[in-house]
Scaffold this motif. Structure first.
Motif, PDB file in Angstrom:
ATOM      1  N   SER A  91      30.022  38.023  44.647  1.00  0.00           N
ATOM      2  CA  SER A  91      29.960  39.192  44.072  1.00  0.00           C
ATOM      3  C   SER A  91      31.345  39.465  42.451  1.00  0.00           C
ATOM      4  N   THR A  92      30.807  39.810  41.388  1.00  0.00           N
ATOM      5  CA  THR A  92      31.550  39.983  40.030  1.00  0.00           C
ATOM      6  C   THR A  92      31.601  41.433  39.734  1.00  0.00           C
ATOM      7  N   ARG A  93      31.749  41.877  40.987  1.00  0.00           N
ATOM      8  CA  ARG A  93      31.291  43.657  40.558  1.00  0.00           C
ATOM      9  C   ARG A  93      32.638  44.769  40.290  1.00  0.00           C
ATOM     10  N   ARG A  94      33.810  44.027  41.025  1.00  0.00           N
ATOM     11  CA  ARG A  94      35.198  44.502  41.094  1.00  0.00           C
ATOM     12  C   ARG A  94      35.836  43.473  39.513  1.00  0.00           C
ATOM     13  N   LEU A  95      35.025  43.009  38.603  1.00  0.00           N
ATOM     14  CA  LEU A  95      36.214  42.061  37.536  1.00  0.00           C
ATOM     15  C   LEU A  95      34.464  43.132  36.604  1.00  0.00           C
ATOM     16  N   HIS A  96      34.290  43.924  36.702  1.00  0.00           N
ATOM     17  CA  HIS A  96      33.052  44.653  35.732  1.00  0.00           C
ATOM     18  C   HIS A  96      34.215  44.498  34.230  1.00  0.00           C
ATOM     19  N   ILE A  97      35.317  45.255  34.078  1.00  0.00           N
ATOM     20  CA  ILE A  97      36.115  44.984  32.407  1.00  0.00           C
ATOM     21  C   ILE A  97      36.212  43.629  32.252  1.00  0.00           C
ATOM     22  N   LEU A  98      35.902  42.971  32.608  1.00  0.00           N
ATOM     23  CA  LEU A  98      35.835  41.757  32.179  1.00  0.00           C
ATOM     24  C   LEU A  98      34.000  41.562  30.705  1.00  0.00           C
ATOM     25  N   THR A  99      33.151  42.200  31.051  1.00  0.00           N
ATOM     26  CA  THR A  99      32.476  42.260  30.607  1.00  0.00           C
ATOM     27  C   THR A  99      32.360  42.630  29.146  1.00  0.00           C
ATOM     28  N   TRP A 100      33.389  43.536  28.667  1.00  0.00           N
ATOM     29  CA  TRP A 100      33.747  44.202  27.542  1.00  0.00           C
ATOM     30  C   TRP A 100      34.320  43.105  27.209  1.00  0.00           C
ATOM     31  N   LEU A 101      35.350  41.810  26.740  1.00  0.00           N
ATOM     32  CA  LEU A 101      35.657  40.259  26.490  1.00  0.00           C
ATOM     33  C   LEU A 101      34.235  39.550  25.398  1.00  0.00           C
TER      34      LEU A 101
END
Length: 266
Positions: A91-101
């Motif tokens: 899962s990538t839920r914990r890396l959701h902040i990277l969607t702003w990249l």
């Protein structure tokens, strides 16, 4: 047959754009990538094509939003195939902040750099295509290098760098769902800006929805669907609608705004 001869189609249709990420240099490409076309002429007001491409992107965004990512993008389809390989998934839920990249990539590599670093005729380099885009090396660079000895002889550090990016994306896509779409793609970032107002949208039936969270668990784009059904990360794949035990989610093509969920949903 262009794949066998190492050639690129250069007919008049290349002046048109397709909605998804589709490299101009791909031997099979009959039309152009909107991101590449926008970068090519965004640095100068002398070229009217910039207005055409911007208008095309706005039209596609208003009509479809990120449904383009879900159904019309070749590189998105490629990642889908990779993710179907039978391996453990993460899962990538914990890396959701990277969607702003990807918004930073859109602003810097697609708009700011091509607009400010230009030559004497007002044209800048396509910085995203040249330095970051893995679709370009997959669809264009590698096939052309295989077919044309002169291209192979001229390969250098940039080809190696782009190949490493492609290898990284391919590896991640096997274990994580659509990493390039989530974190890097400027086209996805642009279409995501229109998701809340696009004609193609998800609607939640406030009467049927119980906020059970089944839709959010099914969403591989890490969207809390029952709270924000038209989130900028939603690619309209329909997994949430299929998973809803109450049939509360529908995928529509309507000018109406999305229905609000019940006030009890927080």
């Amino acid at each position: 047959m262009n794949f066998l001869h190492g050639k690129i189609f250069r007919g008049g249709l290349k002046a048109a754009c397709v909605p998804g990420l589709n490299c101009y240099s791909c031997p099979a490409a009959a039309a152009s990538c909107p991101i590449g076309a926008l970068q090519a002429v965004i640095g100068s007001s002398r070229f009217q094509a910039a207005y055409y491409v911007a208008g095309f992107l706005i039209l596609a965004g208003v009509l479809l939003g990120r449904a383009v990512c879900g159904f019309l993008c070749p590189f998105g389809w490629f990642q889908e195939l990779l993710h179907k390989l039978p391996t453990r998934k993460f899962s990538t839920r914990r890396l959701h902040i990277l969607t702003w990249l990807k918004y930073g990539v859109l602003a810097l590599f697609v708009i700011v750099l091509p607009m400010t670093i230009v030559n004497e005729v007002g044209m800048g380099d396509p910085f995203f295509c040249k330095y970051l885009c893995p679709a370009g090396i997959l669809e264009g660079g590698i096939p052309l290098a295989f077919a044309d000895a002169s291209i192979r002889a001229s390969l250098g550090g940039l080809f190696t760098w782009k190949s490493c990016i492609l290898l990284g994306v391919v590896t991640l896509a096997v274990f994580c769902y659509r990493p390039f779409c989530k974190w890097i793609c400027p086209l996805g970032a642009l279409y995501g800006l229109f998701n809340r107002v696009s004609v193609c949208r998800l609607e939640i039936d406030a009467v049927k929805c119980t906020a059970c969270g089944a839709c959010s668990q099914a969403c591989r784009m890490d969207v809390e669907v029952f709270r924000t059904p038209n989130h900028s990360e939603c690619i309209r794949c329909g997994d949430c609608a299929a998973a809803c035990p109450h049939g509360a989610i529908t995928r529509t093509f309507s000018l109406k705004t999305a229905q609000k969920t019940k006030e009890t949903i927080t």
